[in-house]
Motif scaffolding. Structure first.
Motif, PDB file in Angstrom:
ATOM      1  N   THR A  36      59.162  18.408  51.587  1.00 16.57           N
ATOM      2  CA  THR A  36      58.851  19.813  51.361  1.00 16.57           C
ATOM      3  C   THR A  36      57.558  19.923  50.566  1.00 16.57           C
ATOM      4  OG1 THR A  36      61.190  20.419  51.352  1.00 16.57           O
ATOM      5  CG2 THR A  36      59.669  21.942  50.292  1.00 16.57           C
ATOM      6  N   ILE A 124      57.696  25.812  50.848  1.00 16.89           N
ATOM      7  CA  ILE A 124      58.103  26.876  49.921  1.00 16.89           C
ATOM      8  C   ILE A 124      56.841  27.568  49.439  1.00 16.89           C
ATOM      9  CG2 ILE A 124      59.113  27.432  47.682  1.00 16.89           C
ATOM     10  CD1 ILE A 124      60.984  25.071  48.014  1.00 16.89           C
ATOM     11  N   GLN A 126      55.430  30.099  46.874  1.00 16.11           N
ATOM     12  CA  GLN A 126      55.811  30.743  45.613  1.00 16.11           C
ATOM     13  C   GLN A 126      54.720  31.705  45.163  1.00 16.11           C
ATOM     14  OE1 GLN A 126      58.649  30.875  43.645  1.00 16.11           O
ATOM     15  NE2 GLN A 126      57.383  32.502  42.768  1.00 16.11           N
ATOM     16  N   ILE A 317      60.942  28.460  42.113  1.00 18.13           N
ATOM     17  CA  ILE A 317      60.821  27.454  43.176  1.00 18.13           C
ATOM     18  C   ILE A 317      62.127  26.673  43.290  1.00 18.13           C
ATOM     19  CG2 ILE A 317      59.698  25.264  43.800  1.00 18.13           C
ATOM     20  CD1 ILE A 317      57.108  26.469  42.566  1.00 18.13           C
ATOM     21  N   THR A 320      64.717  28.739  45.062  1.00 24.47           N
ATOM     22  CA  THR A 320      64.446  28.851  46.497  1.00 24.47           C
ATOM     23  C   THR A 320      64.801  27.562  47.222  1.00 24.47           C
ATOM     24  OG1 THR A 320      62.641  30.400  46.019  1.00 24.47           O
ATOM     25  CG2 THR A 320      62.668  29.397  48.214  1.00 24.47           C
ATOM     26  N   ALA A 321      64.450  26.430  46.636  1.00 27.62           N
ATOM     27  CA  ALA A 321      64.787  25.136  47.232  1.00 27.62           C
ATOM     28  C   ALA A 321      66.300  24.990  47.369  1.00 27.62           C
ATOM     29  CB  ALA A 321      64.214  23.996  46.395  1.00 27.62           C
TER      30      ALA A 321
END
Length: 329
Positions: A36, A124, A126, A317, A320-321
């Motif tokens: 990621t 992701i 951010q 972050i 969200t992960a």
């Protein structure tokens, strides 16, 4: 051994020899496909000294996730276009300490495209925006569009997931209570309250605001500041929309203190802070407040320079992960 059997054995051995060296490379490729990457999406700034606040956020993210690739993008088309013009005299800006990833900053599509070319399939994004308003809305549209690309064959999909974290003060939705995000952000502003208290001053924040979205986020944050720091009179106004400077002036009528600490309620102390907040012309907040009889002390420091505030994005972050079963480390 018959010749035919010898040929078959030799062929099998050669095939095995060709296959074995390929395993580590294939394993590395597969490993990279699962990784990621993080894209820190800032509104941006054209003021060189203000870049420090953005760099600090990126540094905090990289420190928190040292094994994860981190890139930066600016969501403002105007700001990117200014940096693009500055590339003509690149060395002049590099000599001032401007990082290359700021001088050559790209838009969100190019940034994510570069990561895809390098094998990253999970992204992701951010935002370092204050709240979910116009910039975050448009950024989320890009993110959702890129993450929704379908192909005839599943293996040719460009991404497994492209997702966006929430801004500093949260965003609408049931997953995370934005009131809790506001309270967490306020806890990082203790030094501002302490400065105002030590000067026996009023604390005034100038936010950016928005002409197209109407939210009570600034009123909510002002209320939470007063709850967390009851000895400090805190007011928040914005450059665009409401509450305006006039709204702040109307509230100040009920105060008795005559000194004001004024700070940008923005990630960077950029053009708005330098000119609209602390400028010497008659229309700046500093000038208007001084004309109203207040002693005004501007503090030109963006919230991104505050490590505790910058770590809000590190936490978002991580959230969200976790929500999307992605690994950042």
């Amino acid at each position: 051994m018959p010749r035919r059997i010898q040929i078959v054995v030799i062929s099998a051995v050669l095939s095995l020899m060709l296959f074995i060296p390929a395993l580590p490379s294939q394993a590395r490729d597969a490993e990279k496909q699962d990784k990621t990457a993080i894209v820190v999406a800032s509104f941006g700034t054209t003021v060189p000294r203000a870049v420090e606040a953005i760099n600090n956020i990126v540094d905090r993210v990289e420190k928190a996730y040292p094994q994860t690739e981190v890139r930066i993008t600016f969501t403002s088309n105007i700001i990117r276009s200014i940096w693009r013009k500055r590339q003509i005299e690149a060395q002049q800006w590099l000599d001032q300490g401007i990082p290359e990833d700021i001088l050559y900053v790209k838009n969100i599509i190019s940034t994510i495209g570069d990561l895809r070319e390098e094998g990253y399939r999970n992204i992701i994004v951010q935002p370092t925006h204050m709240f979910y308003m116009e910039q975050s809305h448009d950024l989320n549209s890009y993110v959702r569009a890129l993450g929704s690309i379908e192909t005839m064959k599943e293996r040719w999909r460009p991404f497994d997931s492209v997702v966006m974290g929430r801004p500093a003060l949260g965003m609408p939705g049931a997953r995370y209570n934005y009131h809790e995000d506001v309270a967490a952000a306020v806890q990082t502003l203790a030094a501002d309250a302490q400065l105002a208290a030590s000067e026996d001053a009023i604390l005034v924040y100038m936010g950016h605001g928005n002409q197209h979205w109407s939210t009570g986020i600034y009123a909510d944050t002002q209320r939470e500041m007063r709850r967390a720091y009851p000895d400090v009179e805190t007011f928040i106004g914005v450059v665009e929309g409401h509450p305006s400077l006039q709204d702040v002036l109307d509230q100040l009528d009920a105060t008795t203190r005559k000194k004001i600490i004024i700070k940008p309620f923005m990630i960077v102390a950029g053009d708005h802070a330098v000119n609209d907040m602390a400028g010497e012309d008659g229309e700046s907040w500093k000038s208007v407040l001084e004309k109203s009889g207040y002693e005004v002390q501007p503090v030109l420091q963006g919230l991104g320079s505050n490590d505790a505030f910058a770590d809000i994005f590190v936490d978002h972050i991580r959230d969200t992960a976790r929500d999307h079963n992605l690994v950042v480390q």
